[in-house]
Design an enzyme around this catalytic site. Structure first.
Site, PDB file in Angstrom:
ATOM      1  N   ARG A 117      14.880 -12.258   2.413  1.00 15.09           N
ATOM      2  CA  ARG A 117      15.456 -12.744   1.167  1.00 15.09           C
ATOM      3  C   ARG A 117      16.703 -13.566   1.501  1.00 15.09           C
ATOM      4  O   ARG A 117      17.266 -13.450   2.594  1.00 15.09           O
ATOM      5  CB  ARG A 117      15.839 -11.581   0.255  1.00 15.09           C
ATOM      6  N   LYS A 145      16.962  -4.941  -0.537  1.00 12.18           N
ATOM      7  CA  LYS A 145      16.997  -4.614  -1.958  1.00 12.18           C
ATOM      8  C   LYS A 145      16.934  -3.100  -2.125  1.00 12.18           C
ATOM      9  O   LYS A 145      16.147  -2.416  -1.472  1.00 12.18           O
ATOM     10  CB  LYS A 145      15.817  -5.280  -2.672  1.00 12.18           C
ATOM     11  N   HIS A 180      13.117 -18.598  -1.454  1.00  6.15           N
ATOM     12  CA  HIS A 180      12.061 -17.659  -1.816  1.00  6.15           C
ATOM     13  C   HIS A 180      10.680 -18.280  -1.640  1.00  6.15           C
ATOM     14  O   HIS A 180       9.689 -17.557  -1.479  1.00  6.15           O
ATOM     15  CB  HIS A 180      12.262 -17.172  -3.255  1.00  6.15           C
ATOM     16  N   ARG A 214       9.739 -17.341   1.764  1.00  5.13           N
ATOM     17  CA  ARG A 214       9.377 -15.911   1.800  1.00  5.13           C
ATOM     18  C   ARG A 214       7.987 -15.700   1.210  1.00  5.13           C
ATOM     19  O   ARG A 214       7.171 -14.951   1.756  1.00  5.13           O
ATOM     20  CB  ARG A 214      10.429 -15.115   1.031  1.00  5.13           C
ATOM     21  N   HIS A 220       9.312  -4.171   0.103  1.00  6.24           N
ATOM     22  CA  HIS A 220       8.983  -3.809  -1.271  1.00  6.24           C
ATOM     23  C   HIS A 220       8.899  -2.292  -1.396  1.00  6.24           C
ATOM     24  O   HIS A 220       8.220  -1.629  -0.599  1.00  6.24           O
ATOM     25  CB  HIS A 220       7.638  -4.408  -1.688  1.00  6.24           C
ATOM     26  N   TYR A 225       0.313 -10.968  -4.038  1.00  5.40           N
ATOM     27  CA  TYR A 225      -0.160 -11.875  -2.992  1.00  5.40           C
ATOM     28  C   TYR A 225      -1.662 -11.762  -2.777  1.00  5.40           C
ATOM     29  O   TYR A 225      -2.275 -12.662  -2.212  1.00  5.40           O
ATOM     30  CB  TYR A 225       0.595 -11.615  -1.691  1.00  5.40           C
TER      31      TYR A 225
END
Length: 309
Positions: A149, A174, A243, A246, A269, A278
């Protein structure tokens, strides 16, 4: 609202900033959402959070929706309200969380944009014109090689890099979750080229991997601007942003490996459902191949005239 209500709001935001250490983006967004709710309460003569009811929260969300606020923004605002009011309940300053049980309008989930391999090759193999562009290429390679990120890249310290082992430690992902991700051979060479000249951009006390021309840690906004400039310089058809690299990393890796769990771990994630978007992108690619290759995929349906005897 009165001064006590405002102090409660600021105390909650301070807790997010110093205890939970949420991102600056999330902190700013929650602050805007709570101040918006305060203005709504002022207009209706609600002076304390104890006077806020579920009907008021619904009315506020409906009003913002009529003004054009999208589903995602409304969901984030509702999350901010739940968190703040729940905090007041835990502190014993409120008996009921008025935001619990309220649903915000859902917005269709958009598939992320991607760059194809040829576009990425052109971006990553462009020759740098100066030392800043050597730094830039190292950043672009890390984005695509490791799926970082934007904040994760700008927060990297020299101690986080292990180029000999081919990995990088993301300390503050995150949700404050750390993870190790691989660094490919091309990215290692690009980072090594930058590190060989990095000393001219900072002193021995500087720990950041990527420095700006002002001799300090590079800012996320500078990275965004530099990448947009690279895209325009190379004549890429769409706006290039971190992004996007990414997303391309995740989609290309999933397309080649089919290993959704591995992609989830590499991206950091918490929920597999986030990564599953995805799989839709991969299916779109497969559907495109099918349309081009299957002998009956492109056949036009027969018209009524064809059935005429």
């Amino acid at each position: 609202m009165d001064a006590q209500a405002q102090r409660q709001r600021e105390a909650f935001l301070d807790g997010l900033r110093f205890q939970r250490r949420v991102s600056t983006h999330t902190l700013a967004a929650y602050g805007r959402d709570l101040r918006g709710l305060e203005r709504f309460c002022d207009e209706r003569g609600i002076l304390l959070w104890t006077g806020l009811q579920a009907s008021h929260v619904r009315d506020y969300l409906a009003e913002r929706h009529r003004c054009g606020l999208g589903g995602r923004s409304l969901q984030r605002a509702l999350s901010a309200f739940r968190g703040f009011l729940g905090h007041l309940v835990k502190q014993g300053e409120l008996s009921v969380n008025a935001a619990v049980g309220i649903r915000s309008p859902k917005s269709p989930r958009k598939l992320p944009e991607l760059m194809d391999v040829d576009q990425l090759t052109g971006l990553l193999e462009a020759l740098p014109d100066d030392e800043l562009e050597i730094r830039d290429l190292a950043m672009w390679e890390l984005f695509y090689s490791s799926g970082l990120r934007l904040a994760e890249l700008t927060d990297l310290d020299l101690a986080d890099l292990d180029l000999q082992a081919g990995e990088v430690l993301v300390r503050q992902g995150k949700g404050r979750k750390a993870r190790r991700v691989p660094v490919g051979a091309c990215a290692r060479r690009a980072v090594e080229a930058w590190l060989s000249i990095r000393g001219g951009f900072g002193g021995d006390q500087d720990t950041a991997v990527f420095m700006s021309r002002r001799r300090c840690r590079i800012s996320p906004r500078t990275v965004q601007k530099r990448l947009e400039s690279w895209g325009r310089k190379l004549g890429l058809p769409a706006r290039v942003h971190p992004h996007l690299l990414r997303h391309s990393f995740a989609s290309h890796l999933l397309e080649s490996s089919g290993d959704l769990r591995a992609v989830q771990e590499l991206l950091g994630h918490a929920n597999l459902c986030t990564t599953q978007i995805y799989t839709h992108l991969d299916f779109q690619h497969l559907a495109g191949v099918y349309d081009q290759a299957h002998p009956r995929a492109r056949r036009q349906p027969r018209s009524k005239a064809d059935d005429t005897p």
